[in-house]
Design an enzyme around this catalytic site. Structure first.
Site: not given
Ligand code: PAF
Length: 281
Positions: A31-32, A36-37, A187
């Site tokens: 998540g978050y 990139g995702h 992060r």
């Protein structure tokens, strides 16, 4: 777009999709979501007829003193982003759903899990391999997508798939970076302003390594020494590890030759960041 929280429901749906002869792409995430995702989701959308993403902050891959509790979470934001990218199904189980007590079975990819992040995060890759194996069993994707930022993770997952004869193709896509070179990571959210300014030092040191190699330097220790010097020059940075290893077995390399992998983990304040460069000489 559907949101599924139960394993049994995800299994029934995935089975139905397979029976209809459609291909399934899976993007496993904690998540978050960031660019990139999203780059992984976009590739899955291009390749596959049905796209699943999983959103699960996996407790078994965090050590007792690590940031499981403070890992950034925002399901509604993730859901909006996933919907915009055309995701078909979000699989978002609870920890109790994934690890009902008693739970005694873990996947350990030996050797490859020991160096680099494995040394500073004991048990981390056992947790990663276990949850990814479970996700593969639940969703049975034809293709699963991972980012090159977590290069050791990708190498370990490929090994697991090979060694355990899992019927899934693993696609690893390039690192997505901010303009100043900082690799995208959930992060990064934890960095304050000064730390954010310091964080590109990881990429700058990798660029310096690449420059030295292009100029003909082949001694790993000289490259590492120069990278260390640069990182130590940044007050807020503290090196966790810095290594030049071969790109397959992850064994340390004295000389930069063949397929090499330069990897580092650096704490910027309290936040541990990783980055890497894969080179073929
Ligand atoms: O890379 C990640 O976000 C995680 O390690 C993964 C692959 C989703 C497993 O929890």
């Amino acid at each position: 777009m559907r949101v599924i929280k139960k394993i049994s429901e995800a299994q029934v749906l995935a089975q139905r999709i397979r029976e209809e002869g459609k291909t399934i792409g899976l993007v496993p995430t904690m998540g978050y979501l960031h660019e990139g995702h999203l780059s992984l989701i976009r590739q899955a959308r291009k390749d596959c007829q049905q796209v699943f993403i999983s959103i699960f902050v996996n407790p078994t891959q965090f050590g007792p003193a690590e940031d499981y509790k403070s890992y950034p979470r925002d399901f509604l934001r993730d859901k909006r982003l996933a919907e915009k990218e055309g995701v078909d199904i979000i699989f978002a189980p609870s920890p109790g759903e994934m690890y009902p007590a008693p739970f005694h079975t873990f996947v350990e990819v030996e050797k490859l899990s020991e160096p680099l992040c494995g040394r500073s995060r004991p048990g981390h890759f056992r947790g990663v391999a276990t949850v990814v194996a479970k996700l593969f069993n639940i969703i049975r994707p034809h293709i699963a997508y991972f980012g090159q930022k977590d290069a050791q993770q990708a190498i370990i997952i490929k090994r697991m798939v090979h060694d355990l004869d899992m019927d899934v193709e693993i696609e690893v896509l390039p690192i997505v970076r901010e303009k100043d070179g900082l690799a995208l990571s959930s992060r990064n959210q934890h960095l304050n302003e000064a730390e954010r300014r310091a964080a590109p030092i990881l990429y700058k040191s990798l660029q310096e390594a690449e420059r030295m190699i292009k100029l003909g330097e082949r001694q790993s220790r000289n490259i590492i020494r120069r990278m260390e010097e640069m990182i130590k020059g940044e007050n807020l940075a503290k090196i966790d590890y810095l290594a030049i290893v071969d790109g397959e077995a992850l064994k340390e390399r004295e000389r930069v030759e063949g397929k090499v992998f330069i990897a580092l983990a650096v704490r910027i304040g309290k936040t541990r960041l990783i980055d890497n460069l894969m080179l073929e000489i």
